[in-house]
Design a protein around this motif. Structure first.
Motif, PDB file in Angstrom:
ATOM      1  N   CYS A 176      -2.345   0.219  -5.507  1.00 30.21           N
ATOM      2  CA  CYS A 176      -2.657   1.424  -4.741  1.00 30.21           C
ATOM      3  C   CYS A 176      -3.898   1.229  -3.874  1.00 30.21           C
ATOM      4  O   CYS A 176      -4.137   2.004  -2.951  1.00 30.21           O
ATOM      5  CB  CYS A 176      -2.870   2.605  -5.697  1.00 30.21           C
ATOM      6  SG  CYS A 176      -1.338   3.176  -6.477  1.00 30.21           S
ATOM      7  N   GLY A 177      -4.681   0.189  -4.148  1.00 37.68           N
ATOM      8  CA  GLY A 177      -5.859  -0.093  -3.338  1.00 37.68           C
ATOM      9  C   GLY A 177      -5.525  -0.849  -2.066  1.00 37.68           C
ATOM     10  O   GLY A 177      -6.028  -0.532  -0.988  1.00 37.68           O
ATOM     11  N   THR A 178      -4.642  -1.843  -2.165  1.00 38.73           N
ATOM     12  CA  THR A 178      -4.299  -2.676  -1.010  1.00 38.73           C
ATOM     13  C   THR A 178      -2.933  -2.340  -0.420  1.00 38.73           C
ATOM     14  O   THR A 178      -2.593  -2.818   0.663  1.00 38.73           O
ATOM     15  CB  THR A 178      -4.287  -4.155  -1.414  1.00 38.73           C
ATOM     16  OG1 THR A 178      -3.242  -4.381  -2.383  1.00 38.73           O
ATOM     17  CG2 THR A 178      -5.636  -4.565  -2.009  1.00 38.73           C
ATOM     18  N   HIS A 179      -2.124  -1.548  -1.143  1.00 35.10           N
ATOM     19  CA  HIS A 179      -0.766  -1.187  -0.726  1.00 35.10           C
ATOM     20  C   HIS A 179       0.102  -2.434  -0.577  1.00 35.10           C
ATOM     21  O   HIS A 179       0.934  -2.533   0.327  1.00 35.10           O
ATOM     22  CB  HIS A 179      -0.785  -0.365   0.564  1.00 35.10           C
ATOM     23  CG  HIS A 179      -1.594   0.891   0.441  1.00 35.10           C
ATOM     24  ND1 HIS A 179      -1.148   1.999  -0.250  1.00 35.10           N
ATOM     25  CD2 HIS A 179      -2.834   1.197   0.890  1.00 35.10           C
ATOM     26  CE1 HIS A 179      -2.074   2.942  -0.204  1.00 35.10           C
ATOM     27  NE2 HIS A 179      -3.111   2.483   0.473  1.00 35.10           N
ATOM     28  N   ARG A 180      -0.122  -3.372  -1.490  1.00 33.18           N
ATOM     29  CA  ARG A 180       0.646  -4.610  -1.493  1.00 33.18           C
ATOM     30  C   ARG A 180       1.300  -4.843  -2.859  1.00 33.18           C
ATOM     31  O   ARG A 180       0.912  -4.251  -3.850  1.00 33.18           O
ATOM     32  CB  ARG A 180      -0.250  -5.804  -1.135  1.00 33.18           C
ATOM     33  CG  ARG A 180      -0.834  -5.709   0.267  1.00 33.18           C
ATOM     34  CD  ARG A 180      -1.544  -6.980   0.658  1.00 33.18           C
ATOM     35  NE  ARG A 180      -2.047  -6.914   2.032  1.00 33.18           N
ATOM     36  CZ  ARG A 180      -2.441  -7.968   2.728  1.00 33.18           C
ATOM     37  NH1 ARG A 180      -2.422  -9.182   2.174  1.00 33.18           N
ATOM     38  NH2 ARG A 180      -2.866  -7.822   3.978  1.00 33.18           N
ATOM     39  N   ALA A 181       2.291  -5.723  -2.862  1.00 30.80           N
ATOM     40  CA  ALA A 181       2.966  -6.119  -4.095  1.00 30.80           C
ATOM     41  C   ALA A 181       3.630  -7.469  -3.852  1.00 30.80           C
ATOM     42  O   ALA A 181       3.668  -7.958  -2.713  1.00 30.80           O
ATOM     43  CB  ALA A 181       3.994  -5.074  -4.508  1.00 30.80           C
ATOM     44  N   VAL A 182       4.156  -8.059  -4.917  1.00 27.80           N
ATOM     45  CA  VAL A 182       4.809  -9.358  -4.801  1.00 27.80           C
ATOM     46  C   VAL A 182       6.184  -9.293  -5.457  1.00 27.80           C
ATOM     47  O   VAL A 182       6.314  -8.946  -6.637  1.00 27.80           O
ATOM     48  CB  VAL A 182       3.971 -10.466  -5.460  1.00 27.80           C
ATOM     49  CG1 VAL A 182       4.713 -11.806  -5.386  1.00 27.80           C
ATOM     50  CG2 VAL A 182       2.605 -10.577  -4.788  1.00 27.80           C
ATOM     51  N   ALA A 183       7.223  -9.608  -4.672  1.00 26.35           N
ATOM     52  CA  ALA A 183       8.571  -9.763  -5.208  1.00 26.35           C
ATOM     53  C   ALA A 183       8.816 -11.244  -5.462  1.00 26.35           C
ATOM     54  O   ALA A 183       8.043 -12.103  -5.011  1.00 26.35           O
ATOM     55  CB  ALA A 183       9.593  -9.204  -4.223  1.00 26.35           C
TER      56      ALA A 183
END
Length: 249
Positions: A176-183
């Motif tokens: 929620c801080g960077t609005h990133r994720a890893v698939a």
């Protein structure tokens, strides 16, 4: 800013819907009904202005309460919300512990809307994977039936569904801080021609040709998004999708 402290002698008996947080579900909900046979111990007093735990006053007052414990499955903040569900309009006091240390507590609503809803909560209590989370709750003035919601922004609320999960693993958590994720590509990824990821209708990532276990970085995930979807196109023709729901940031 309010200045308030509390050492309560209320009581509560928790009947949880689940005693542990399954890895595939972020938000958890517990219900309880107070009882005179609850555990009694000296719990921290509460500085409600900052939702802080204070040392017991030494007055010998012992608080009746019950406890729910689980191990954190994700990194990031939690919101803990308590409310009376028995119609008695009682307030429910909450103490939250991380690895045995009280890190947040409250006993009064923070604003008019929470007061109208009978909500007492603590926000932005940060946990890491593997942390032991303990929640202690107690009714303040009478026997009450109540509910505790443990909300985890950005974390998956269920397992992924759809045929494309054979090719792509969607993330358990969004930052929620960077609005990133890893698939991550699965071992079957060699048959994939391309994949496009969308969150809340916004394109957040793509890749052409995948290697088994390849990581695909997703970025620009909207804070309001409640799902991530991957559309996979196969080298032999045809396509498949996979979707996973999330608690929004």
């Amino acid at each position: 800013m309010r200045s308030r402290t509390l050492a309560v002698a209320g009581a509560a008996a928790l009947t949880p819907l689940a005693l542990a947080v399954p890895a595939a579900h972020a938000d958890q909900h517990f219900t309880g009904a107070s009882s005179a046979s609850d555990t009694a111990s000296a719990l921290p007093e509460i500085d409600g202005a900052g939702d802080r735990c204070l040392p017991p006053s030494g007055s010998g007052l012992r608080n009746l309460h019950d406890t729910v414990s689980f191990v954190s499955q994700s990194n990031g903040p939690r919101r803990f919300v308590t409310r009376d569900i028995g119609g008695g309009h009682d307030l429910v006091t909450i103490w939250v512990y991380r690895n045995g240390t009280c890190v947040a507590a409250d006993f009064l609503p923070d604003n008019a809307s929470e007061n109208a809803a009978g909500i007492v909560d603590v926000d932005n209590v940060v946990f890491a994977v593997g942390d032991r989370v303990t929640v202690k709750v107690g009714a303040q003035s009478s026997w009450a039936s109540w509910r505790v919601d443990v909300l985890q922004p950005g974390t998956a609320d269920a397992a992924a569904s759809g045929k494309a999960k054979r090719y792509v693993t969607l993330p358990y958590q969004v930052s929620c801080g960077t609005h990133r994720a890893v698939a991550k590509a699965t071992k079957n990824a060699r048959t994939v021609k391309s994949v496009v990821f969308k969150a809340g209708g916004t394109k957040v990532g793509a890749a052409h040709g995948l290697r088994p276990r390849q990581k695909i970085r997703l970025k620009g995930i909207p804070a309001a998004a409640t799902s991530i979807k991957a559309v996979v196109r196969l080298k032999g023709g045809g396509k498949a999708t996979v979707v996973r729901p999330y608690s929004h940031c």
